[in-house]
Design a protein around this motif. Sequence first.
Motif, PDB file in Angstrom:
ATOM      1  N   ALA A  48       0.739  -1.122  -0.090  1.00 35.54           N
ATOM      2  CA  ALA A  48      -0.341   0.074   0.531  1.00 35.54           C
ATOM      3  C   ALA A  48       0.926   1.514   0.163  1.00 35.54           C
ATOM      4  O   ALA A  48       0.554   2.124  -0.497  1.00 35.54           O
ATOM      5  CB  ALA A  48      -0.748  -0.232   1.192  1.00 35.54           C
ATOM      6  N   ASP A  49       1.806   1.703   1.373  1.00 39.26           N
ATOM      7  CA  ASP A  49       2.849   2.279   1.153  1.00 39.26           C
ATOM      8  C   ASP A  49       3.510   3.373  -0.435  1.00 39.26           C
ATOM      9  O   ASP A  49       3.526   3.970  -0.706  1.00 39.26           O
ATOM     10  CB  ASP A  49       3.956   1.997   2.034  1.00 39.26           C
ATOM     11  CG  ASP A  49       4.963   2.873   2.424  1.00 39.26           C
ATOM     12  OD1 ASP A  49       4.398   4.753   2.116  1.00 39.26           O
ATOM     13  OD2 ASP A  49       5.382   3.547   2.373  1.00 39.26           O
ATOM     14  N   MET A  50       4.296   1.430  -1.078  1.00 41.11           N
ATOM     15  CA  MET A  50       4.352   2.296  -2.537  1.00 41.11           C
ATOM     16  C   MET A  50       3.721   2.309  -3.480  1.00 41.11           C
ATOM     17  O   MET A  50       3.407   2.986  -4.183  1.00 41.11           O
ATOM     18  CB  MET A  50       5.351   0.728  -2.893  1.00 41.11           C
ATOM     19  CG  MET A  50       4.714  -0.466  -3.067  1.00 41.11           C
ATOM     20  SD  MET A  50       5.784  -1.961  -3.367  1.00 41.11           S
ATOM     21  CE  MET A  50       6.570  -2.439  -2.125  1.00 41.11           C
TER      22      MET A  50
ATOM     23  N   ALA B 216       0.990   4.114  -2.521  1.00 41.10           N
ATOM     24  CA  ALA B 216       0.912   5.828  -2.370  1.00 41.10           C
ATOM     25  C   ALA B 216       2.060   7.057  -3.258  1.00 41.10           C
ATOM     26  O   ALA B 216       1.528   7.393  -3.351  1.00 41.10           O
ATOM     27  CB  ALA B 216       0.432   6.063  -0.546  1.00 41.10           C
ATOM     28  N   HIS B 217       3.372   6.275  -2.583  1.00 39.20           N
ATOM     29  CA  HIS B 217       3.995   6.681  -3.344  1.00 39.20           C
ATOM     30  C   HIS B 217       3.629   7.161  -4.781  1.00 39.20           C
ATOM     31  O   HIS B 217       4.660   7.958  -4.980  1.00 39.20           O
ATOM     32  CB  HIS B 217       5.559   6.146  -2.863  1.00 39.20           C
ATOM     33  CG  HIS B 217       5.795   6.511  -1.922  1.00 39.20           C
ATOM     34  ND1 HIS B 217       7.002   5.010  -1.311  1.00 39.20           N
ATOM     35  CD2 HIS B 217       5.502   6.261  -0.498  1.00 39.20           C
ATOM     36  CE1 HIS B 217       7.007   5.330   0.176  1.00 39.20           C
ATOM     37  NE2 HIS B 217       6.164   6.407   0.112  1.00 39.20           N
ATOM     38  N   ILE B 218       3.466   6.684  -5.646  1.00 43.41           N
ATOM     39  CA  ILE B 218       2.990   6.743  -7.106  1.00 43.41           C
ATOM     40  C   ILE B 218       2.070   7.338  -7.297  1.00 43.41           C
ATOM     41  O   ILE B 218       1.870   8.713  -8.389  1.00 43.41           O
ATOM     42  CB  ILE B 218       2.882   5.332  -8.048  1.00 43.41           C
ATOM     43  CG1 ILE B 218       4.269   4.524  -7.678  1.00 43.41           C
ATOM     44  CG2 ILE B 218       2.901   5.373  -9.407  1.00 43.41           C
ATOM     45  CD1 ILE B 218       4.512   2.801  -8.161  1.00 43.41           C
TER      46      ILE B 218
ATOM     47  N   SER C 182      -1.897  12.837   1.502  1.00 39.32           N
ATOM     48  CA  SER C 182      -2.341  11.578   1.532  1.00 39.32           C
ATOM     49  C   SER C 182      -1.326  11.376   2.845  1.00 39.32           C
ATOM     50  O   SER C 182      -2.049  10.234   4.174  1.00 39.32           O
ATOM     51  CB  SER C 182      -2.822  10.686   1.021  1.00 39.32           C
ATOM     52  OG  SER C 182      -4.007  10.820  -0.110  1.00 39.32           O
ATOM     53  N   HIS C 183      -0.158  11.276   2.170  1.00 39.27           N
ATOM     54  CA  HIS C 183       0.626  11.312   3.125  1.00 39.27           C
ATOM     55  C   HIS C 183       0.805  11.724   4.778  1.00 39.27           C
ATOM     56  O   HIS C 183       0.880  11.112   5.717  1.00 39.27           O
ATOM     57  CB  HIS C 183       2.551  11.123   2.350  1.00 39.27           C
ATOM     58  CG  HIS C 183       2.194   9.867   2.084  1.00 39.27           C
ATOM     59  ND1 HIS C 183       2.171   9.184   0.893  1.00 39.27           N
ATOM     60  CD2 HIS C 183       3.621   8.780   2.817  1.00 39.27           C
ATOM     61  CE1 HIS C 183       2.858   8.255   1.152  1.00 39.27           C
ATOM     62  NE2 HIS C 183       3.627   7.879   2.362  1.00 39.27           N
ATOM     63  N   GLY C 184       0.151  12.932   4.758  1.00 41.98           N
ATOM     64  CA  GLY C 184      -0.093  14.244   5.177  1.00 41.98           C
ATOM     65  C   GLY C 184      -1.088  13.802   6.464  1.00 41.98           C
ATOM     66  O   GLY C 184      -0.555  13.415   8.108  1.00 41.98           O
TER      67      GLY C 184
ATOM     68  N   THR D  18       0.522   0.909  11.366  1.00 40.49           N
ATOM     69  CA  THR D  18       1.343   0.183  10.089  1.00 40.49           C
ATOM     70  C   THR D  18       1.292   2.143   9.459  1.00 40.49           C
ATOM     71  O   THR D  18      -0.071   2.124   9.017  1.00 40.49           O
ATOM     72  CB  THR D  18       1.450  -0.609  10.226  1.00 40.49           C
ATOM     73  OG1 THR D  18       1.761  -1.438  11.226  1.00 40.49           O
ATOM     74  CG2 THR D  18       2.467  -0.395   9.281  1.00 40.49           C
ATOM     75  N   HIS D  19       2.112   2.251   9.255  1.00 37.36           N
ATOM     76  CA  HIS D  19       1.620   4.175   7.851  1.00 37.36           C
ATOM     77  C   HIS D  19       1.470   3.199   6.845  1.00 37.36           C
ATOM     78  O   HIS D  19       0.392   3.828   6.329  1.00 37.36           O
ATOM     79  CB  HIS D  19       3.314   4.200   8.067  1.00 37.36           C
ATOM     80  CG  HIS D  19       4.248   5.135   6.726  1.00 37.36           C
ATOM     81  ND1 HIS D  19       2.624   6.370   6.170  1.00 37.36           N
ATOM     82  CD2 HIS D  19       4.177   4.841   4.733  1.00 37.36           C
ATOM     83  CE1 HIS D  19       3.533   7.666   5.509  1.00 37.36           C
ATOM     84  NE2 HIS D  19       4.168   5.928   4.279  1.00 37.36           N
ATOM     85  N   GLY D  20       1.862   1.876   6.130  1.00 37.59           N
ATOM     86  CA  GLY D  20       1.151   2.113   4.908  1.00 37.59           C
ATOM     87  C   GLY D  20      -0.580   1.002   4.917  1.00 37.59           C
ATOM     88  O   GLY D  20      -0.859   1.588   3.871  1.00 37.59           O
TER      89      GLY D  20
ATOM     90  N   GLY E 186      -2.585   2.526   7.540  1.00 36.20           N
ATOM     91  CA  GLY E 186      -2.794   3.482   7.618  1.00 36.20           C
ATOM     92  C   GLY E 186      -2.824   5.090   6.440  1.00 36.20           C
ATOM     93  O   GLY E 186      -4.228   5.019   5.919  1.00 36.20           O
ATOM     94  N   LEU E 187      -2.512   4.160   5.702  1.00 43.77           N
ATOM     95  CA  LEU E 187      -2.647   4.891   3.977  1.00 43.77           C
ATOM     96  C   LEU E 187      -4.112   4.190   3.269  1.00 43.77           C
ATOM     97  O   LEU E 187      -4.290   4.548   2.105  1.00 43.77           O
ATOM     98  CB  LEU E 187      -1.356   4.761   2.799  1.00 43.77           C
ATOM     99  CG  LEU E 187      -0.410   5.856   3.732  1.00 43.77           C
ATOM    100  CD1 LEU E 187       1.146   4.653   2.792  1.00 43.77           C
ATOM    101  CD2 LEU E 187      -0.717   7.215   3.104  1.00 43.77           C
ATOM    102  N   ALA E 188      -4.186   2.496   3.779  1.00 44.13           N
ATOM    103  CA  ALA E 188      -4.668   1.935   3.065  1.00 44.13           C
ATOM    104  C   ALA E 188      -6.369   2.802   3.308  1.00 44.13           C
ATOM    105  O   ALA E 188      -7.225   2.370   2.551  1.00 44.13           O
ATOM    106  CB  ALA E 188      -5.046   0.663   2.779  1.00 44.13           C
TER     107      ALA E 188
END
Length: 390
Positions: free
Chosen positions: A195-197, A199-201, A268-270, A282-284, A286-288
Amino acid sequence: MDNFSYCSPTRYVFGKGVESQTGELTARMGCRKVLVVYGGGSARRSGLLDRVTDSLRAAGVDWVELGGIQPNPTDDRVYEGIDLCRREGVDGVLAVGGGSVIDTAKAVAGGVPYDGDFWDFWAGKAVMEIALPVGVVLTIPAAGSEGSGNSVITKLDGMHKISLRTDMALRPRFAVMNPELTFTLPPYQTASGIADMMAHIMERYFTTTDEVETTDRVAEGVLKAIITEAPRVMADPCNYQARANIMWAGTLAHNGICGCGRKEDWSSHGLEHELSALYGVTHGAGLAVVFPAWMTFMASCQPGKIAQFGRRVFNIENSGNDRTDALAAVKCLKEFFKSIGLPVTLGELGIDNPDIPLLVSKFHEDKGLPFGPYHPLYPADTEAIYRLML
Ligand code: NZQ
Ligand code: ZN
């Protein structure tokens, strides 16, 4: 397309057994004595730490250790690392772990040659131009810190989780990447990393800069590869080829190649950094939860690029209506996250009673008012997005 200047100086040494080259690579970056930074136990349990220190010894590189770095790393361990480096005459930093370990290593590397408080850089009071050289042995594909110039640290006083972005100073000199080292990852960490990767894209893909077809296609290609490889890696954690593809995707997602020539968003990261600062998630994962909510909000005010994402990445048929297709994209993304075992609501993330007013005020305190290059967020918007996560 906007003007840009892009340099990714990291040497990626990728494949089976490559951790045996760590000592030689460290010596080649000019180091005689390094600080080895590692996490809460996985690197020691797997024997990786011993293999890495054997390799340092064989290359004639001395070391001291800073272990026990926890996820969502905090400033206290950075101060400890800086003191240790100064006391021991260390001339480089070697991170053995994931984003939390690498970011701590980077913060120490930037803090050692600086006379003031290392937090000045994160607080925007100073610009980091130099740092000790950093090398990485990566154990989890997720944060992309092995190829980024960033370091994300939480200041315990006030629980401010801030990302420092440097152009060059904190880019690792090398990253040793053996997909076999990721076989031991628990499924939740594997999925969160995925999910994190993604999100980075997506933070780079959702842009108001037009005519960025080449960068769009690079981003879509990496996203499609992740979506193909993710189920394989979840079904068979020791599938080397699937692990290898996911690992390389994690680096390409965040070393800058997917952002060339355009404004990036990073709202979204913020929004997630406030969740992981306050609730320790867990960061990823959270992004999901955050990304689909942010996209749902944007479907009403800025749907174009989200609709394009749905059509090109999830093969949604073009209905002729951007909002409709943007909402269909959100549905596909949520289904994908659920299929790999990730939460898509705050409750599923384990946050039953979120303090939304506090999250909103901390977001704007830490990120600015308004924040969001794709579509500027004011407190009422930020609150609406957090509510969409319920
Ligand atoms: O501490 P150990 O025992 O090593 O366990 C870790 C940790 O519990 C475990 N783990 C790592 N490799 C393993 C393993 N367990 C078994 N086998 C292995 N091979 O995984 C857990 C998570 O580790 P962590 O380093 O926290 O993961 P990740 O890489 O996701 O890093 C997250 C941090 O990076 C920041 C995040 O905000 C978060 O603080 N980010 C950093 C970025 C950057 N510097 O460019 C960008 C990202 O957007 C992100 O914000
Ligand atoms: Zn991230």
